[in-house]
Design a protein around this motif. Sequence first.
Motif, PDB file in Angstrom:
ATOM      1  N   SER A 101       0.928  -1.098   0.005  1.00  0.00           N
ATOM      2  CA  SER A 101       0.012  -0.058  -0.056  1.00  0.00           C
ATOM      3  C   SER A 101       0.820   1.242   0.002  1.00  0.00           C
ATOM      4  O   SER A 101       0.451   2.313  -0.554  1.00  0.00           O
ATOM      5  CB  SER A 101      -0.761  -0.078   1.141  1.00  0.00           C
ATOM      6  OG  SER A 101      -0.158   0.075   2.442  1.00  0.00           O
ATOM      7  N   THR A 102       2.027   1.204   0.436  1.00  0.00           N
ATOM      8  CA  THR A 102       2.750   2.386   0.634  1.00  0.00           C
ATOM      9  C   THR A 102       3.745   2.572  -0.541  1.00  0.00           C
ATOM     10  O   THR A 102       4.396   3.464  -0.910  1.00  0.00           O
ATOM     11  CB  THR A 102       3.818   2.564   1.667  1.00  0.00           C
ATOM     12  OG1 THR A 102       4.603   1.327   1.915  1.00  0.00           O
ATOM     13  CG2 THR A 102       2.914   2.355   2.965  1.00  0.00           C
ATOM     14  N   GLN A 103       4.227   1.320  -1.261  1.00  0.00           N
ATOM     15  CA  GLN A 103       5.102   1.017  -2.303  1.00  0.00           C
ATOM     16  C   GLN A 103       4.274   1.053  -3.666  1.00  0.00           C
ATOM     17  O   GLN A 103       5.011   1.271  -4.621  1.00  0.00           O
ATOM     18  CB  GLN A 103       5.929  -0.139  -2.127  1.00  0.00           C
ATOM     19  CG  GLN A 103       6.761  -0.073  -0.975  1.00  0.00           C
ATOM     20  CD  GLN A 103       7.775  -1.239  -0.801  1.00  0.00           C
ATOM     21  OE1 GLN A 103       7.828  -2.277  -1.789  1.00  0.00           O
ATOM     22  NE2 GLN A 103       8.491  -1.539   0.289  1.00  0.00           N
ATOM     23  N   SER A 104       3.067   1.027  -3.640  1.00  0.00           N
ATOM     24  CA  SER A 104       2.453   1.097  -4.900  1.00  0.00           C
ATOM     25  C   SER A 104       1.142   2.000  -4.859  1.00  0.00           C
ATOM     26  O   SER A 104       0.236   1.895  -4.152  1.00  0.00           O
ATOM     27  CB  SER A 104       1.680  -0.529  -5.005  1.00  0.00           C
ATOM     28  OG  SER A 104       1.089  -0.446  -6.207  1.00  0.00           O
ATOM     29  N   VAL A 230      -1.791  -4.576 -13.727  1.00  0.00           N
ATOM     30  CA  VAL A 230      -1.958  -3.536 -14.845  1.00  0.00           C
ATOM     31  C   VAL A 230      -1.376  -2.054 -14.323  1.00  0.00           C
ATOM     32  O   VAL A 230      -0.665  -1.608 -15.294  1.00  0.00           O
ATOM     33  CB  VAL A 230      -3.551  -3.062 -15.097  1.00  0.00           C
ATOM     34  CG1 VAL A 230      -4.109  -2.119 -15.888  1.00  0.00           C
ATOM     35  CG2 VAL A 230      -4.226  -4.599 -15.474  1.00  0.00           C
ATOM     36  N   HIS A 231      -1.526  -1.768 -13.073  1.00  0.00           N
ATOM     37  CA  HIS A 231      -1.014  -0.559 -12.657  1.00  0.00           C
ATOM     38  C   HIS A 231       0.189  -0.347 -11.968  1.00  0.00           C
ATOM     39  O   HIS A 231       0.907   0.744 -12.034  1.00  0.00           O
ATOM     40  CB  HIS A 231      -2.326  -0.038 -11.650  1.00  0.00           C
ATOM     41  CG  HIS A 231      -3.526   0.118 -12.347  1.00  0.00           C
ATOM     42  ND1 HIS A 231      -3.801   1.226 -13.359  1.00  0.00           N
ATOM     43  CD2 HIS A 231      -4.677  -0.395 -12.332  1.00  0.00           C
ATOM     44  CE1 HIS A 231      -5.131   1.077 -13.642  1.00  0.00           C
ATOM     45  NE2 HIS A 231      -5.652   0.053 -12.965  1.00  0.00           N
ATOM     46  N   SER A 232       0.567  -1.709 -11.411  1.00  0.00           N
ATOM     47  CA  SER A 232       1.845  -1.373 -10.816  1.00  0.00           C
ATOM     48  C   SER A 232       2.714  -2.492 -10.939  1.00  0.00           C
ATOM     49  O   SER A 232       2.864  -3.440 -10.124  1.00  0.00           O
ATOM     50  CB  SER A 232       1.526  -0.939  -9.364  1.00  0.00           C
ATOM     51  OG  SER A 232       2.769  -0.998  -8.609  1.00  0.00           O
ATOM     52  N   PRO A 233       3.030  -2.888 -12.147  1.00  0.00           N
ATOM     53  CA  PRO A 233       3.888  -4.220 -12.519  1.00  0.00           C
ATOM     54  C   PRO A 233       5.424  -4.332 -11.637  1.00  0.00           C
ATOM     55  O   PRO A 233       5.746  -5.250 -11.451  1.00  0.00           O
ATOM     56  CB  PRO A 233       4.239  -4.307 -14.063  1.00  0.00           C
ATOM     57  CG  PRO A 233       4.008  -2.830 -14.470  1.00  0.00           C
ATOM     58  CD  PRO A 233       2.798  -2.463 -13.628  1.00  0.00           C
ATOM     59  N   GLY A 234       5.835  -3.083 -11.615  1.00  0.00           N
ATOM     60  CA  GLY A 234       6.894  -2.751 -10.691  1.00  0.00           C
ATOM     61  C   GLY A 234       7.061  -3.270  -9.531  1.00  0.00           C
ATOM     62  O   GLY A 234       7.949  -3.922  -9.223  1.00  0.00           O
ATOM     63  N   SER A 249       6.876  -9.919 -13.856  1.00  0.00           N
ATOM     64  CA  SER A 249       5.991  -8.445 -13.334  1.00  0.00           C
ATOM     65  C   SER A 249       4.588  -8.770 -13.385  1.00  0.00           C
ATOM     66  O   SER A 249       3.897  -7.882 -12.696  1.00  0.00           O
ATOM     67  CB  SER A 249       6.678  -7.557 -13.904  1.00  0.00           C
ATOM     68  OG  SER A 249       6.208  -7.277 -15.371  1.00  0.00           O
ATOM     69  N   VAL A 250       4.254  -9.992 -13.931  1.00  0.00           N
ATOM     70  CA  VAL A 250       2.842 -10.060 -14.183  1.00  0.00           C
ATOM     71  C   VAL A 250       2.408 -11.291 -13.447  1.00  0.00           C
ATOM     72  O   VAL A 250       1.323 -11.307 -12.479  1.00  0.00           O
ATOM     73  CB  VAL A 250       2.222 -10.302 -15.421  1.00  0.00           C
ATOM     74  CG1 VAL A 250       0.739 -10.666 -15.599  1.00  0.00           C
ATOM     75  CG2 VAL A 250       2.736  -9.109 -16.350  1.00  0.00           C
ATOM     76  N   ALA A 251       3.012 -12.481 -13.441  1.00  0.00           N
ATOM     77  CA  ALA A 251       2.603 -13.659 -12.623  1.00  0.00           C
ATOM     78  C   ALA A 251       4.178 -13.819 -11.818  1.00  0.00           C
ATOM     79  O   ALA A 251       4.678 -15.055 -12.137  1.00  0.00           O
ATOM     80  CB  ALA A 251       2.189 -14.647 -13.221  1.00  0.00           C
ATOM     81  N   PRO A 252       4.454 -13.334 -10.730  1.00  0.00           N
ATOM     82  CA  PRO A 252       5.806 -13.548 -10.057  1.00  0.00           C
ATOM     83  C   PRO A 252       5.530 -15.160  -9.576  1.00  0.00           C
ATOM     84  O   PRO A 252       4.091 -15.276  -8.976  1.00  0.00           O
ATOM     85  CB  PRO A 252       5.610 -12.498  -9.051  1.00  0.00           C
ATOM     86  CG  PRO A 252       4.282 -12.013  -8.686  1.00  0.00           C
ATOM     87  CD  PRO A 252       3.865 -12.033 -10.325  1.00  0.00           C
TER      88      PRO A 252
END
Length: 288
Positions: A101-104, A230-234, A249-252
């Motif tokens: 919640s704080t990093q994304s 979608v919004h925060s793959p990083g 970055s989509v399915a770790p």
Amino acid sequence: MTRDGFERLLLWYPPQWRARYGGELTALLEDTYVTANDVPRRQRLELARSGLAERARAAALVGRSQDPDVRLRGGSVLVLCGWAFYIVAVVMFVKVADRWSTQSSHVGHWVATGGFDVVAVASVVGCVVVLLAALLVLPSFVRFLQARAWRMSAHGRNGGDPFYGALFVFVGLMCFAAVGCATAAAVSVARKVELSRRVLRTLGAVAIGLVGMMGLALLSLVTWWASEAVHSPGFLAQGIGNGVPFNSSVAPPTLLASGLLMTVGLALGLAGLIRVVGSLGPADRSFA
């Protein structure tokens, strides 16, 4: 090797089955092979498969029993097995989503927040439901303990970064083993404890509610996952366990494993739900 070597091969089967048919099967193995070491791997695997199937039937997890109470008990136990998978999945998910919640931060953050919160609430409610079921069974369990001695067992938790990530996988497996041991013990106890019809019906209703929580949590996890992908793959790319055994970055992998375990748990829960509902009469269904 003595007869004991052949008898060890039959430990996959439940004690009641071995007491009734073990002698005949052991004699057949002795007539076919010189020693237990001569039993081929394929035959050993077939004995294991058959033995586990008999254990599942003995626990009323599969098969068609004529007694609705037996099916009701078996269905509830099957839901409990599904819950064990679910618990491991939630622990993995919470670790992946640690500090998300704080990093994304993105425009669709409220969708991910809603999904995360529903997973958390459903997990807490599910734990409370399981605890209430345990309290329901407690008096019968105490009587069972007084009648005969009983022992149980358990284990581990956590992970991240090359060494830290490997540690996470290792300890995660230990955690899975611990939940497995506890669930196996619970299944074994559930088969032996004497429960009244009313308690069984209540446990059936609890199982139905628990499956509902599991389904809701899986849907919410997928919602959170889709929003972040979608919004925060990083953020997903930097998640714990990413890189073991692949990066995404989509399915770790850790999140993928969590979703898979939760899906397996829900599948077991639905199988148990079918047995529970099928064992209830019209009056019982209105009760549930």
